[in-house]
Motif scaffolding. Structure first.
Motif, short mmCIF file in Angstrom:
data_model
loop_
_atom_site.label_atom_id
_atom_site.label_comp_id
_atom_site.label_asym_id
_atom_site.label_seq_id
_atom_site.Cartn_x
_atom_site.Cartn_y
_atom_site.Cartn_z
N SER B 68 0.84 -1.19 0.00
CA SER B 68 0.00 0.00 0.00
C SER B 68 0.88 1.25 0.00
O SER B 68 2.10 1.17 0.20
CB SER B 68 -0.89 0.00 1.24
OG SER B 68 -0.14 0.42 2.37
N GLY B 69 0.26 2.41 -0.20
CA GLY B 69 1.00 3.66 -0.23
C GLY B 69 1.85 3.88 1.03
O GLY B 69 3.03 4.22 0.95
N GLY B 70 1.23 3.66 2.18
CA GLY B 70 1.95 3.86 3.44
C GLY B 70 3.04 2.82 3.65
O GLY B 70 4.13 3.13 4.15
N LEU C 94 -12.40 9.02 -4.94
CA LEU C 94 -11.13 9.73 -4.78
C LEU C 94 -10.27 9.04 -3.72
O LEU C 94 -10.74 8.80 -2.61
CB LEU C 94 -11.40 11.18 -4.32
CG LEU C 94 -12.39 11.99 -5.17
CD1 LEU C 94 -12.65 13.35 -4.51
CD2 LEU C 94 -11.85 12.22 -6.56
N ASP C 95 -9.04 8.68 -4.07
CA ASP C 95 -8.16 7.99 -3.13
C ASP C 95 -7.03 8.89 -2.65
O ASP C 95 -6.08 9.16 -3.38
CB ASP C 95 -7.57 6.73 -3.80
CG ASP C 95 -6.92 5.78 -2.82
OD1 ASP C 95 -6.63 4.63 -3.20
OD2 ASP C 95 -6.67 6.18 -1.66
N GLU C 96 -7.14 9.34 -1.40
CA GLU C 96 -6.12 10.17 -0.75
C GLU C 96 -5.67 11.36 -1.61
O GLU C 96 -4.48 11.61 -1.76
CB GLU C 96 -4.93 9.32 -0.31
CG GLU C 96 -5.30 8.46 0.89
CD GLU C 96 -4.13 7.74 1.54
OE1 GLU C 96 -3.03 8.32 1.63
OE2 GLU C 96 -4.32 6.57 1.96
N LYS D 37 -7.94 -0.10 1.93
CA LYS D 37 -8.79 0.98 1.40
C LYS D 37 -8.64 1.11 -0.13
O LYS D 37 -9.63 1.15 -0.86
CB LYS D 37 -8.42 2.33 2.05
CG LYS D 37 -8.44 2.29 3.58
CD LYS D 37 -8.09 3.64 4.21
CE LYS D 37 -6.67 4.11 3.98
NZ LYS D 37 -5.66 3.21 4.59
N SER D 38 -7.42 1.17 -0.59
CA SER D 38 -7.19 1.29 -2.05
C SER D 38 -7.66 0.02 -2.75
O SER D 38 -8.09 0.06 -3.91
CB SER D 38 -5.72 1.56 -2.36
OG SER D 38 -5.32 2.78 -1.79
N ASN D 39 -7.60 -1.10 -2.05
CA ASN D 39 -8.10 -2.36 -2.64
C ASN D 39 -9.60 -2.24 -2.91
O ASN D 39 -10.11 -2.83 -3.87
CB ASN D 39 -7.82 -3.53 -1.71
CG ASN D 39 -6.34 -3.91 -1.68
OD1 ASN D 39 -5.57 -3.48 -2.53
ND2 ASN D 39 -5.95 -4.70 -0.70
N PHE D 147 -6.95 7.67 -8.64
CA PHE D 147 -6.17 6.69 -7.88
C PHE D 147 -5.15 7.37 -6.97
O PHE D 147 -4.75 8.51 -7.18
CB PHE D 147 -5.47 5.73 -8.84
CG PHE D 147 -6.42 4.85 -9.60
CD1 PHE D 147 -6.92 5.23 -10.85
CD2 PHE D 147 -6.86 3.64 -9.06
CE1 PHE D 147 -7.82 4.43 -11.54
CE2 PHE D 147 -7.76 2.83 -9.75
CZ PHE D 147 -8.24 3.23 -10.98
N GLN D 148 -4.70 6.62 -5.96
CA GLN D 148 -3.76 7.17 -4.99
C GLN D 148 -2.49 7.64 -5.69
O GLN D 148 -1.90 6.91 -6.48
CB GLN D 148 -3.43 6.08 -3.95
CG GLN D 148 -2.67 6.58 -2.75
CD GLN D 148 -2.67 5.59 -1.60
OE1 GLN D 148 -3.24 4.50 -1.69
NE2 GLN D 148 -2.03 5.96 -0.51
N GLY D 149 -2.09 8.86 -5.41
CA GLY D 149 -0.87 9.39 -6.01
C GLY D 149 -1.08 10.08 -7.34
O GLY D 149 -0.16 10.72 -7.86
MG LIG Z 1 -4.02 3.28 -0.28
#
Ligand SMILES: [Mg+2]
Ligand SMILES: Nc1ncnc2c1ncn2[C@@H]1O[C@H](COP(=O)(O)OP(=O)(O)OP(=O)(O)O)[C@@H](O)[C@H]1O
Ligand SMILES: Nc1ncnc2c1ncn2[C@@H]1O[C@H](COP(=O)(O)OP(=O)(O)OP(=O)(O)O)[C@@H](O)[C@H]1O
Ligand SMILES: [Mg+2]
Lengths: 170, 163, 163, 170
Positions: B68-70, C94-96, D37-39, D147-149
C-alpha cells in the motif's frame, strides 16, 4: 558537522535578505501550502550545487525573486528595483565537528550564471565541491535530499537506479 | 571498483533489516517486518541491478508494487536510512515524506528521527503533520506575507517546553 | 467530432474559473484565484493540446510547475470537478487526494464535496485526515484482521450525530 | 443513480464474502495503512471493467485473495481451500434515479478470465459496458476515478492528455 543557519537573498519566494535558523539536531519546517517550505529545500540544494535539472526550474534565473502581480511586469517597476533584484544568493553557515564555521555561498545572476564562494572568497566549482565532499556531502549521490513527492519512488525504483545510487556513495 | 561497491553494498545489506524492523515494530507485532537486498549479478554487481524486498509484519511475500501507499513509504524510508548509515552525510533534508502515512506510522518515523539525530547527524524535515513536528527540537515556521509578496520566517525552539 | 469536442470544451472552460474560485477563496482572499483553459490549435482542437492555467490568489502568473504541492492539488481538483460537471457520472471515487493539503485546504475540499454531493452525485473518498472525513455522512472503516489474514469492514453513519 | 453497496468475494485482501455499505451521498473510507482501502477502489474499478493496465496488478489473477504466509505456499494448504479460492468476484448494487436496482458483477478465475453478469445473467462485455454508459459511467474516460498518487499529475499533465480526456467524455 551541521547547518547552523541559512541566509537567503532574493531567492525564489524570499524577498530581500532573510536569515533562517538556528537549526538544531532535529528541526521541522512547517507552514501552510504555498508558504515557501519546499523553496527552502531548493535553497539548500542550490547552494550545495545540485544540478538544476533536479530542481523544479530548469532555468537558474527562475530562482531570482520576482515580485509584481503580472508576468513580465518588470518594465512597470522602477529601475532601482530591477537593479536590486537581478541576482540572488544562498549561504549556508556550516559548523564542522571541530567547531569551526565555514560559509558556503552560491549566487546566480540574471543571465543564469553562478558564482561560488567559501568564506567570502570566490572559488571554482571544483574547489567548492571538494570542500563539501570533505564533509561527506556528496552532491552526485544526493542521497541526503528527499524532494516532495519522491519518497515512494525510492521503494519502487528500478534495480539499476539503486545500483547507481550505491555506486555514487561508495 | 568492485571492492568499493561491495563495501557499500554489504554495509547497507546488513543494516536494512534492522532499520526496517525498527520502523515496523509495534505492540501487535513486536518483531516487525523483514527487508533485504539481493544482487542480480554477482560477478560485476555495479553493472546490474540491486533488488530491494520489504515485507510488512504478517504480510506474505509480495513484490514492492503490491504494498500500500503507506507501506511503500515506510519501506522507502528504511532503505534511505540504511543507505545513509554508510559514509553518512552530516544532514538529511526530507520534504513531506509523511504524506501517505497514518498516525501510527508518522509517530514511528518521528521517534526514529528523534532517536537517531545528534550533533553528527542533523535532520531537517518539512511536514504538515503535528504528530511529527511536535517531536522536533525546533520549528522553523514559514508563512506568506501578502503585503510584501514574500515568504517570511519565524523560529521557535520546542526544547524549552520539554517535560 | 468538432462539435462534440467544442461542446465539452466550452462547458468546462466556462466552469473552471468558478470552481477554482470556490476552492481558493478565504477570509483573506474573498475573491479566490483564477483559472482558465486555452486551446493550442483552433482549427482541429482535438488533435492538439489544451493548456490548463491556474493562479492562486495574489500569486503572479506562473506555469503550473512552479506551484507548490498543495497549490497543484487544489488546481487539479478544480479541473477534475469542472470536467465532471459535463455529462456527470453518478459517482466520484477519490483515493487520498488530500495528501499534500494543509488543514485549511482540506477543509475547503470537504466543504465543497459536502455542498455538491446529492442523490444524483455521490462521492466516495478515501482519506487519512479527520478534517475531511469528519464532514462525511457515513464512514466505511477498513481494518486488518490479523488472525484470519484479511481486510474487514465496519460502517458508521455520522448523520445521526449532526447538530 | 448511486452505489448502494459493494459485495466482494475473495477479492485482493478481502477473504471470503464481504458486504460493504450502505454508501451515502458523501461517504469516506478510513483506516490504517495497509488495511485495504485502495483495494476497495480497485474493486470498484475492476467491476466497472477498467483495463487491468491501469490497476496495480497487470495480471487479473493477482486479484484473487491469497492467504498463507509464504509465496506459492498453496501446495501446503488443503485442497478444499484451494478450490474455494481459485476465483474472485465483485458486485456493485447500483440504484438508478428511478429507484430500480441493477446488480453488476464481474468475476475472475485462476486463469485470469473474466465473466460479466447483469442481474445474475451472464452478458458480453459490450452489453455490460453499454448498460454502464447508459448511466453515464464512461469507463474509457475514467474521469470519475482518482487513484492514490495521481491527483497532482492531473494538474501537470501534458496538453495532449487533457485533450484526450475531454475527447473521451464528449
Ligand atoms: Mg491506499
Ligand atoms: N522566483 C520566484 N519569485 C517569487 N515567488 C516564487 C518564485 N519561485 C516560486 N515562487 C512561489 O513560491 C511558491 C511555492 O512555494 P513552495 O513550493 O516552497 O511552497 P510549500 O510551502 O512547499 O507548499 P506545499 O505545502 O503546498 O508544498 C509558489 O506559490 C510560487 O509562486
Ligand atoms: N491478492 C491478495 N491477497 C491478499 N492480500 C492482498 C492481495 N493483494 C493485495 N493484498 C494486500 O493488500 C494490502 C494493500 O492494501 P491497500 O493498498 O488497499 O491499503 P490501504 O488501506 O490503501 O493503505 P494506505 O493507506 O497505505 O494506502 C497489501 O498489504 C497487500 O499485501
Ligand atoms: Mg512543498
Amino acid at each position: 558537522g551541521r547547518i547552523i543557519r541559512l541566509e537567503l537573498d532574493n531567492f525564489k519566494s524570499y524577498k530581500g535578505h532573510q536569515v533562517i535558523g538556528p537549526f538544531h539536531n532535529f528541526s521541522c519546517v512547517i507552514g501552510p501550502n504555498g508558504a515557501g517550505k519546499s523553496n527552502l529545500m531548493d535553497a539548500i540544494s542550490f547552494v550545495l550545487g545540485v544540478n538544476s535539472m533536479q530542481l523544479r526550474s530548469q532555468n537558474l534565473k527562475d530562482f531570482i525573486y520576482r515580485g509584481g502581480a503580472m508576468h513580465d511586469d518588470q518594465e512597470a517597476e522602477g529601475l532601482s528595483q530591477r537593479e536590486t533584484r537581478r541576482k540572488a544568493h544562498v549561504k549556508i553557515v556550516y559548523q564542522e565537528d571541530g567547531g569551526r564555521e565555514i560559509h558556503f555561498l552560491r549566487s546566480v545572476n540574471s543571465r543564469g550564471q553562478s558564482e561560488y564562494k567559501i568564506n567570502d572568497k570566490v572559488v571554482l566549482w571544483t574547489a567548492y565541491n571538494a570542500a563539501l565532499e570533505k564533509e561527506n556531502i556528496l552532491i552526485r549521490a544526493r542521497n541526503f535530499l528527499v524532494f516532495q513527492g519522491d519518497v515512494e519512488h525510492v521503494a519502487s525504483q528500478s534495480p539499476k537506479d539503486l545500483t547507481l545510487l550505491i555506486e555514487h556513495i561508495s | 571498483r568492485y571492492n568499493l561497491f561491495m563495501d557499500a553494498y554489504n554495509h547497507i545489506s546488513e543494516k536494512i533489516d534492522q532499520v526496517y524492523k525498527d520502523l515496523t515494530k509495534s505492540a501487535n507485532h513486536p518483531l516487525g517486518g523483514t527487508a533485504y537486498l539481493s544482487l542480480e549479478d554477482n560477478e560485476e554487481p555495479y553493472l546490474e541491478g540491486i533488488r530491494y524486498h520489504a515485507m510488512p509484519p504478517m504480510k506474505r511475500f509480495r513484490d514492492m508494487e503490491q504494498l500500500s501507499g503507506g507501506e511503500k513509504t515506510m519501506a522507502a524510508l528504511a532503505l534511505l536510512f540504511a543507505i545513509h548509515s554508510y559514509h553518512p552525510s552530516p544532514f538529511f533534508v526530507l520534504d513531506e515524506v509523511d504524506a501517505a502515512l497514518d498516525n501510527a506510522n508518522v509517530s514511528k518515523i518521528a521517534t526514529y528521527i528523534r532517536e537517531h539525530s545528534n550533533d553528527k547527524f542533523q535532520f531537517i524535515v518539512i511536514s504538515l503533520k503535528s504528530m511529527l513536528y511536535q517531536k522536533a527540537e525546533s520549528l522553523v515556521g514559514i508563512y506568506r506575507d501578502q503585503e510584501i509578496n514574500s515568504s517570511r520566517v519565524l523560529t521557535l525552539s520546542l526544547d524549552q517546553y520539554e517535560d
